[in-house]
Design a protein around this motif. Structure first.
Motif, short mmCIF file in Angstrom:
data_model
loop_
_atom_site.label_atom_id
_atom_site.label_comp_id
_atom_site.label_asym_id
_atom_site.label_seq_id
_atom_site.Cartn_x
_atom_site.Cartn_y
_atom_site.Cartn_z
N GLY A 34 0.97 -1.13 -0.03
CA GLY A 34 -0.01 -0.02 0.17
C GLY A 34 1.02 1.30 0.08
O GLY A 34 1.75 1.41 -0.81
N THR A 35 0.69 2.17 0.84
CA THR A 35 1.55 3.45 0.94
C THR A 35 3.05 2.90 1.37
O THR A 35 3.93 3.29 0.72
N GLY A 36 2.93 1.94 2.11
CA GLY A 36 4.37 1.21 2.59
C GLY A 36 4.12 -0.48 2.19
O GLY A 36 3.12 -0.76 1.45
N THR A 37 5.35 -1.11 2.56
CA THR A 37 5.33 -2.41 2.37
C THR A 37 5.70 -3.23 3.77
O THR A 37 6.06 -2.74 4.70
N ASN A 38 5.32 -4.49 3.46
CA ASN A 38 5.58 -5.48 4.58
C ASN A 38 5.39 -6.79 4.26
O ASN A 38 4.51 -7.23 3.31
N THR A 39 6.05 -7.75 4.69
CA THR A 39 6.11 -9.16 4.25
C THR A 39 6.14 -9.95 5.91
O THR A 39 6.88 -9.68 6.74
N CYS A 40 5.69 -11.19 5.66
CA CYS A 40 5.99 -12.42 6.82
C CYS A 40 5.54 -13.60 6.52
O CYS A 40 4.90 -13.98 5.31
N ILE A 41 5.89 -14.72 7.34
CA ILE A 41 5.37 -15.91 7.45
C ILE A 41 4.34 -16.06 8.38
O ILE A 41 4.90 -15.54 9.66
N TYR A 42 3.23 -16.55 8.18
CA TYR A 42 2.45 -16.65 9.56
C TYR A 42 1.93 -18.12 9.76
O TYR A 42 1.95 -18.89 8.79
N ASP A 43 1.99 -18.33 10.83
CA ASP A 43 1.72 -19.84 11.34
C ASP A 43 0.22 -20.09 11.81
O ASP A 43 -0.09 -21.29 12.25
N GLY A 44 -0.72 -19.24 11.38
CA GLY A 44 -2.07 -19.49 11.59
C GLY A 44 -2.72 -18.68 12.72
O GLY A 44 -3.72 -18.78 12.79
N ASN A 45 -1.74 -18.24 13.48
CA ASN A 45 -1.96 -17.26 14.46
C ASN A 45 -1.13 -16.09 14.85
O ASN A 45 -1.87 -14.99 15.02
N ASP A 46 -0.06 -15.98 14.56
CA ASP A 46 0.93 -15.29 14.71
C ASP A 46 2.04 -15.14 13.50
O ASP A 46 2.25 -16.10 13.07
N ILE A 47 2.86 -13.88 13.51
CA ILE A 47 3.85 -14.07 12.70
C ILE A 47 5.08 -14.61 13.12
O ILE A 47 5.43 -14.35 14.34
N VAL A 48 5.65 -15.58 12.61
CA VAL A 48 7.00 -16.26 12.79
C VAL A 48 7.94 -15.92 12.26
O VAL A 48 9.08 -16.19 12.60
N GLU A 49 7.92 -15.45 11.13
CA GLU A 49 9.17 -14.86 10.25
C GLU A 49 8.83 -13.67 9.80
O GLU A 49 7.92 -13.36 9.05
N HIS A 50 10.00 -12.61 9.94
CA HIS A 50 9.82 -11.45 9.30
C HIS A 50 11.08 -10.56 8.93
O HIS A 50 11.89 -10.50 9.87
N ILE A 51 11.02 -9.80 7.49
CA ILE A 51 12.32 -9.14 7.29
C ILE A 51 11.80 -7.77 7.34
O ILE A 51 10.93 -7.42 6.69
N ASP A 52 12.56 -6.96 8.02
CA ASP A 52 11.81 -5.54 8.06
C ASP A 52 12.16 -4.75 6.59
O ASP A 52 12.97 -5.20 5.91
N SER A 53 10.98 -3.95 6.46
CA SER A 53 10.74 -3.36 5.22
C SER A 53 11.66 -2.10 5.30
O SER A 53 11.93 -1.56 4.10
N LEU A 54 12.29 -1.66 6.34
CA LEU A 54 13.05 -0.58 6.62
C LEU A 54 12.15 0.77 6.20
O LEU A 54 13.17 1.56 6.18
N ALA A 55 11.20 0.55 6.22
CA ALA A 55 10.25 2.07 5.89
C ALA A 55 10.73 2.84 4.50
O ALA A 55 11.34 2.26 3.78
N TYR A 56 10.28 3.98 4.40
CA TYR A 56 10.12 4.53 3.01
C TYR A 56 11.44 5.01 2.65
O TYR A 56 11.86 5.35 1.68
N ILE A 57 12.54 5.49 3.78
CA ILE A 57 13.65 5.97 3.27
C ILE A 57 14.73 4.83 2.79
O ILE A 57 15.15 5.03 1.81
N LEU A 58 14.72 3.93 3.32
CA LEU A 58 15.85 2.88 3.29
C LEU A 58 15.38 1.69 2.33
O LEU A 58 16.04 0.90 2.03
N GLY A 59 13.79 1.45 2.26
CA GLY A 59 13.37 0.23 1.87
C GLY A 59 11.98 0.59 1.34
O GLY A 59 11.66 1.54 0.37
N ASP A 60 11.03 -0.23 1.85
CA ASP A 60 9.52 -0.02 1.29
C ASP A 60 9.32 -0.32 -0.27
O ASP A 60 8.55 0.00 -0.93
#
Length: 286
Positions: free
Chosen positions: A115-141
């Motif tokens: 959307g305005t920003g970016t995010n990603t994860c692996i989800y186990d059916g209840n919670d996020i178990v793996e996540h790589i930081d998007s670094l927000a709009y200056i460094l990433g997204d």
């Protein structure tokens, strides 16, 4: 009465569920604690919440928001909410968890936001178990509306934009180089400013090849720097929330295919599926 909200950096989608299970949907602006403090959020809610919303009767608020990366950022929002919803239990979570629960329910899988920003994860059916930081709009997204907007603005200022698109851009916005740099480097909410131009990219009629290549290059960076860094990412389908994913679904499907992923569920907003998730949890006594 309970409230469920999905808050991006630009817009927040709300759903009020009353004691008869009736639903009322409404919107306010987005509240990212990296860009908005408690006072700003409180004043915005006082101004923009529906005038007939019975705030004192709300018993529970489940808010998922962009920028809620830790307890400190969650407190920026909860402190404002507690002044508005004085009788409610306030639960503040990350918008990525909202996306995962809306897209996958109780199933394991890959979930993303574009959307305005970016995010990603692996989800186990209840919670996020793996996540790589998007670094927000200056460094990433990468892949976000902001990222696409930055590419467009860079081409405009540097003179790389095709002349017919440049004319269309000027006729639409009449922004000088100084105007753009002032909005990006001086004025508040530069991420929202940059992301606003993704709609122009979608609407451009004068050179679809240019805009398609611009979006595709943004998505390629997204898959290279984020999606493909997850172990066994090809074993998952690509599920995503957000206006950028929804509007440019055909280009997204092409790039996902190039990286060996099938496209799964793509929706503009998670609010309907998120409401269903919470209703199901309530029925199951969780």
């Amino acid at each position: 009465m309970i409230l469920i909200a999905d808050g991006g950096s630009t817009k927040t989608n709300w759903c009020l569920i009353d004691e008869n299970n009736n639903k009322t949907l409404f919107n306010t602006e987005g509240y990212n604690p990296y860009f908005s403090d408690t006072t700003y959020i409180y004043n915005s809610l006082k101004k923009n919440l529906p005038k007939d919303l019975p705030v004192e009767e709300v018993k529970e608020v489940n808010y998922y928001g962009a920028g809620v990366h830790n307890d400190e950022k969650a407190k920026v929002i909860s402190d404002a909410f507690e002044k508005i919803f004085v009788n409610a239990k306030i639960d503040i979570g990350h918008d990525l968890l909202a996306a995962a629960r809306a897209l996958l329910g109780n199933n394991k899988g890959f979930a993303a936001i574009l959307g305005t920003g970016t995010n990603t994860c692996i989800y186990d059916g209840n919670d996020i178990v793996e996540h790589i930081d998007s670094l927000a709009y200056i460094l990433g997204d990468e892949g976000s509306g902001c990222h696409i907007g930055k590419k467009l603005l860079g081409d405009y200022i540097r003179g790389y934009m095709p002349e017919e698109v440049r004319k269309e851009f000027w006729n639409t916005f009449q922004l000088t180089e100084e105007d753009i740099l002032d909005n990006v480097y001086v004025k508040p909410l530069p991420n929202r400013f940059c992301a606003s131009f993704s709609k122009f990219v979608y609407d451009v009629q004068s050179n679809k090849v240019y805009t398609r290549n611009l979006v595709k290059s943004s998505f390629e960076e997204f898959f290279k720097n984020l999606v493909s860094r997850y172990p066994n990412y090809k074993s998952y389908s690509f599920n995503c929330i957000g206006s950028v994913a929804y509007n440019f679904k055909d280009i997204l499907e092409e790039v996902a295919g190039e990286y060996g992923m099938n496209l799964g569920k793509i929706v503009r907003s998670p609010i309907d599926d998120l409401v269903n998730f919470h209703q199901q949890r309530f029925l199951n006594g969780k």
